[in-house]
Design an enzyme around this catalytic site. Structure first.
Site, mmCIF file in Angstrom:
data_model
loop_
_atom_site.group_PDB
_atom_site.id
_atom_site.type_symbol
_atom_site.label_atom_id
_atom_site.label_comp_id
_atom_site.label_asym_id
_atom_site.label_seq_id
_atom_site.Cartn_x
_atom_site.Cartn_y
_atom_site.Cartn_z
ATOM 1 C CD GLU A 1 -3.457 5.321 -0.096
ATOM 2 O OE1 GLU A 1 -2.832 6.103 0.486
ATOM 3 O OE2 GLU A 1 -4.474 5.170 -0.775
ATOM 4 C CB CYS B 1 -4.506 9.286 2.349
ATOM 5 S SG CYS B 1 -4.472 8.702 0.610
#
Length: 518
Positions: free
Chosen positions: A288, A322
């Site tokens: 990720e 993120c």
């Protein structure tokens, strides 16, 4: 912020303004609240230091005061943790454990996490700098993964496959892959551990966790509660290290024959390196990675909701997430109105130490991050962008604070246009047509999250299909949820976390063919 906690007849007042506890009630409760801050790593069911005796300091980014020191482990220490996890995985007790038994352990861990949420939040805020309200929100989010995968443990189903031969029976079963190496980031030091570890343990794996060097104390607090929950020795291991040893430890986890899977959340650059290191062993990997999220506001959008969503998406954790919106694309017809309302809202943000009541913007995590944000904004300014609000460090609050900033007039030769800023900076691009917005939004190798606001139903379906990201917020700036599959496309990652798909990262499908049946 002060919170009153009722425990039997004793009442404690917890003052988190300075990260200390002020005793009003029973002294044993004060000791209870302090027990989560650990100064050792956890391997094979024991709290240990580094074999070399080295430690590194953990500091509070709000004031740069030292919070404590934890072991600076190296590959020799981590090899022991890997061996412990490997032996535990193949031990009779764990290898033969039932999904119901693993679910019970996870439920116990969840209950302890819930019971200690205030203390975990205090630790998290002190080492990450995020406002206490956000820390508590992360704990709710992170704990929900433990609860979710406790339930999912009993739903790792196989299949009976119709066979083309009458004397055969074909079955597919799912089995745990083995030891999982989990490398987690500093921006969500609680939720990134629970999201990975709970899924791995539910599947039947054992774990070796390497938390970020900036935020190991939160990881060790979760580990203390995992110990209290009763996980067998070797199932749950946490190794701490400074930045100096981080790369060699990551390489060991990727290359060790005893580690079956790697899960990493962090930068795309590091993710690519880990991917290469896993290639030799054809190792299972989940990544990720970084994003460059577009935030598109079309003329038909509800402007108030779009501004609300922008504030939520951009300024959570000081922009250090993120899936934070990174490039704001505003259509020509509402461009001026959007900026005016946005400036009004940004001016209202309360900046300060995250432990203070009402704080909305805390510090950046460390000096390198402050330098990066400052340089990216300065690069845009030098190349002709306009700083319409903010744009400077805020030393009056502390050496790691940066002012919430709004920048317009971006061009594609600016760092702010192309890079994930990971700070409290809104960069705004004006566009005229839907096709233009999609071309800009998709013109990046990153594809984690994207957002757009529109009340045109036809446009909603068109854009959601054409936007090249793994997750999309449609008229919504906060999209994370335990039940949703979290992950990106392009260079933003491989695999999915959370949801019913999260457990698939830690199991493999085994085909069983029973032949010559009569």
């Amino acid at each position: 912020m002060a919170v009153l906690l009722l425990f039997g007849k004793a009442v404690l007042r917890r003052a988190v303004t300075s990260g200390e506890l002020i005793r009003i009630g029973a002294s044993n409760m004060v000791r209870r609240s302090l027990h989560l801050q650990q100064n050792q790593a956890f391997v094979n069911g024991k709290w240990i230091g580094a074999a070399c005796g080295q430690t590194f300091e953990v500091t509070n980014p709000a004031n740069e005061k030292v919070l404590g020191a934890v072991p600076d482990m190296d590959v020799n220490d981590v090899n022991i943790a890997i061996d412990s996890a490997y032996e535990a995985f193949y031990s009779k007790d764990w290898h033969a454990s039932t999904a119901k038994e693993r679910a019970a352990l996870l439920k116990k861990w969840f209950q302890l996490l819930e019971a200690n949420r205030q203390e975990i939040a205090r630790i998290m805020t002190s080492e990450s700098g995020k406002p206490i309200a956000e820390s508590l929100g992360e704990i709710t989010y992170g704990n929900s993964f433990v609860e979710w995968f406790a339930e999912e443990a009993r739903r790792v189903y196989g299949e009976i496959v119709p066979t083309p031969q009458a004397n055969r029976q074909m079955m597919l079963v799912k089995q745990p892959v083995g030891v999982a190496g989990l490398i987690t980031p500093w921006n969500f030091p609680h939720a990134m551990i629970t999201r990975k570890a709970a899924a791995a343990i539910a599947a039947g794996c054992t774990v070796v966790i390497k938390p970020a060097e900036d935020t190991p104390l939160t990881a060790l607090a979760l580990t203390k509660l995992a110990e209290e929950a009763g996980f067998p020795k070797g199932v749950f291991n946490v190794v701490t290290s400074s930045r100096k040893n981080a790369s060699s430890i990551g390489e060991l986890l990727c290359k060790s024959d005893k580690v079956a899977a790697i899960s990493f959340t962090g930068s795309t650059e590091v993710g690519k390196l880990l991917y290469k290191q896993c290639a030799n062993g054809i190792k299972r990997i989940g990544l990720e990675l970084g994003g460059n999220a577009p935030y598109i506001v079309f003329d038909s959008a509800n402007l108030n909701k779009a501004v609300d969503g922008a504030m939520n998406s951009k300024f959570r954790n000081c922009g250090q997430t993120c899936i934070s919106a990174n490039r704001f694309l505003i259509q020509d017809g509402i461009y001026d109105q959007f900026i005016t309302r946005l400036i009004e809202r940004v001016k209202e943000l309360k900046i300060g130490d995250g432990s203070q009541d009402g704080t909305q913007i805390g510090p950046l995590i460390n000096r390198s991050q402050l330098t990066k944000v400052s340089q990216i904004v300065e690069n845009a300014k030098q190349k002709g962008a306009e700083i319409v609000y903010g744009g400077h460090p805020l030393p009056k609050h502390g050496s790691l604070f940066f002012e919430p900033t709004i920048v317009t007039g971006l061009r594609d030769d600016m760092r702010l246009y192309n890079e994930e800023v990971f700070g409290p900076v809104i960069s705004i691009i004006r566009f005229k047509t839907e096709d233009e917005a999609l071309k800009i939004a998709n013109g990046t190798r990153r594809g984690l999250a994207g957002y757009f606001y529109s009340n045109d139903l036809n446009q909603v379906f068109r854009v959601s299909k054409l936007l090249e990201t793994g997750m999309i917020g449609i008229n919504e700036g906060l999209i994370s949820s335990t039940e949703a599959a979290f992950g990106g496309i392009k260079e933003s990652g491989i695999g999915r976390e959370g949801s019913k798909y999260g457990i698939d990262e830690y199991v493999y499908v085994k085909y069983l063919c029973y032949g010559n049946l009569e």
